[in-house]
Design an enzyme around this catalytic site. Structure first.
Site, mmCIF file in Angstrom:
data_model
loop_
_atom_site.group_PDB
_atom_site.id
_atom_site.type_symbol
_atom_site.label_atom_id
_atom_site.label_comp_id
_atom_site.label_asym_id
_atom_site.label_seq_id
_atom_site.Cartn_x
_atom_site.Cartn_y
_atom_site.Cartn_z
ATOM 1 N N CYS A 97 42.710 60.249 29.770
ATOM 2 C CA CYS A 97 42.424 59.446 30.962
ATOM 3 C C CYS A 97 43.342 59.837 32.122
ATOM 4 O O CYS A 97 43.216 60.902 32.680
ATOM 5 C CB CYS A 97 42.507 57.957 30.634
ATOM 6 S SG CYS A 97 41.680 56.917 31.861
ATOM 7 N N ARG A 132 32.903 52.014 39.201
ATOM 8 C CA ARG A 132 33.729 52.656 38.182
ATOM 9 C C ARG A 132 32.840 53.086 37.024
ATOM 10 O O ARG A 132 31.795 52.463 36.742
ATOM 11 C CB ARG A 132 34.800 51.693 37.670
ATOM 12 C CG ARG A 132 35.881 51.368 38.679
ATOM 13 C CD ARG A 132 36.951 50.470 38.058
ATOM 14 N NE ARG A 132 37.706 51.165 37.029
ATOM 15 C CZ ARG A 132 38.754 51.947 37.268
ATOM 16 N NH1 ARG A 132 39.164 52.151 38.517
ATOM 17 N NH2 ARG A 132 39.421 52.534 36.277
ATOM 18 N N HIS A 198 39.143 57.093 25.310
ATOM 19 C CA HIS A 198 40.306 56.395 24.748
ATOM 20 C C HIS A 198 39.829 55.130 24.059
ATOM 21 O O HIS A 198 38.675 55.030 23.682
ATOM 22 C CB HIS A 198 41.373 56.123 25.815
ATOM 23 C CG HIS A 198 40.896 55.481 27.071
ATOM 24 N ND1 HIS A 198 40.458 54.184 27.136
ATOM 25 C CD2 HIS A 198 40.816 55.963 28.332
ATOM 26 C CE1 HIS A 198 40.140 53.884 28.389
ATOM 27 N NE2 HIS A 198 40.330 54.951 29.133
#
Length: 248
Positions: A97, A132, A198
């Site tokens: 990330c 996002r 993740h």
């Protein structure tokens, strides 16, 4: 031949560690222990330097923008040379990330401010209009033994674009990936892997954990060890659940 300890350097554990990414370290330690392989973990925070010859696996996780801004400056000032030297001796590296974004040339913050990256791979992360990129994700990746599916969770506002010639970690099956447009996720250059997956990544994908262990030990020995097979029935179920979650 008795294997020495796997020597891991965890960069910025107090700043780049969201979404339970410390679980990646726990999985590496356990899978070494179950095989009788020693495990040595060192950490380096802001201002702290490390010996590039003392570690065969580097790890950096994700963080909030304020932490990423601090880390970006420190990477350039205190760790760039050591990371470059470790990669030159073919150490493995996993960057997740925010750590992945900082592998490239620059990372654009909200509002247009740009942070310098390490520049160890040819990529840039920019801001674009739109929401996002959040949700479960599955990619198809070949780690050297044929196509496999890797599953995880992504949550990033930046859009990452690889330059021509850079190899993505995989092809998006479900989810957004690097930018939600080109169907690519992550980057892979030799034993260096950057990814948005993740949540954490390695408990859901122990095949990747084992490959990182193999690469790291090979960097030290000069030849890849044959890792003892483990009873991964529970790990396989966790992986299957993560894949199904992304399909929904």
């Amino acid at each position: 031949m008795t294997l020495p300890a796997l020597r891991v350097m965890w960069l910025y554990p107090d700043h780049m560690n969201i979404y339970a990414d410390r679980g990646n370290i726990a999985v590496l330690e356990r899978r070494c222990a179950w095989r009788g392989i020693g495990f040595s973990l060192a950490t380096a925070g802001p201002g702290e330097r490390f010996d590039p010859a003392g570690h065969e696996l580097l790890y950096i996780g994700g963080g909030q923008d304020r932490d990423q801004e601090l880390v970006a400056r420190d990477l350039s000032e205190s760790k760039r040379q050591a990371i470059e030297q470790a990669l030159a001796r073919e150490a493995a590296m996993l960057a997740v990330c925010g750590g992945y974004q900082l592998l490239g040339h620059s990372y654009e913050l909200p509002g247009g401010k740009s942070l310098p990256g390490l520049g160890v791979v040819d990529l840039r992360t920019v801001r674009e209009p739109g929401k996002r990129l959040i949700g479960n994700v599955v990619i198809e990746s070949d780690l050297g033994d044929g196509p496999r599916r890797l599953a995880g969770f992504e949550n990033h506002g930046g859009r990452t674009y690889l330059a021509e010639g850079e190899q993505p970690l995989g092809r998006v099956v479900s989810g957004f990936g690097n930018n939600g447009k080109d169907g690519h996720e992550g980057v892979r250059r030799g034993r260096l892997i950057g990814t948005y997956l993740h949540g954490p990544l390695l408990p859901k994908n122990v095949c990747l954990a084992d490959r990182l262990i193999e690469w790291a030990l090979e960097a030290r020995y000069g030849q890849r060890p044959s890792l003892e097979a483990l009873d991964d029935r529970l790990e396989e179920r966790a992986h299957e659940c993560a894949v199904r979650a992304a399909a929904r």
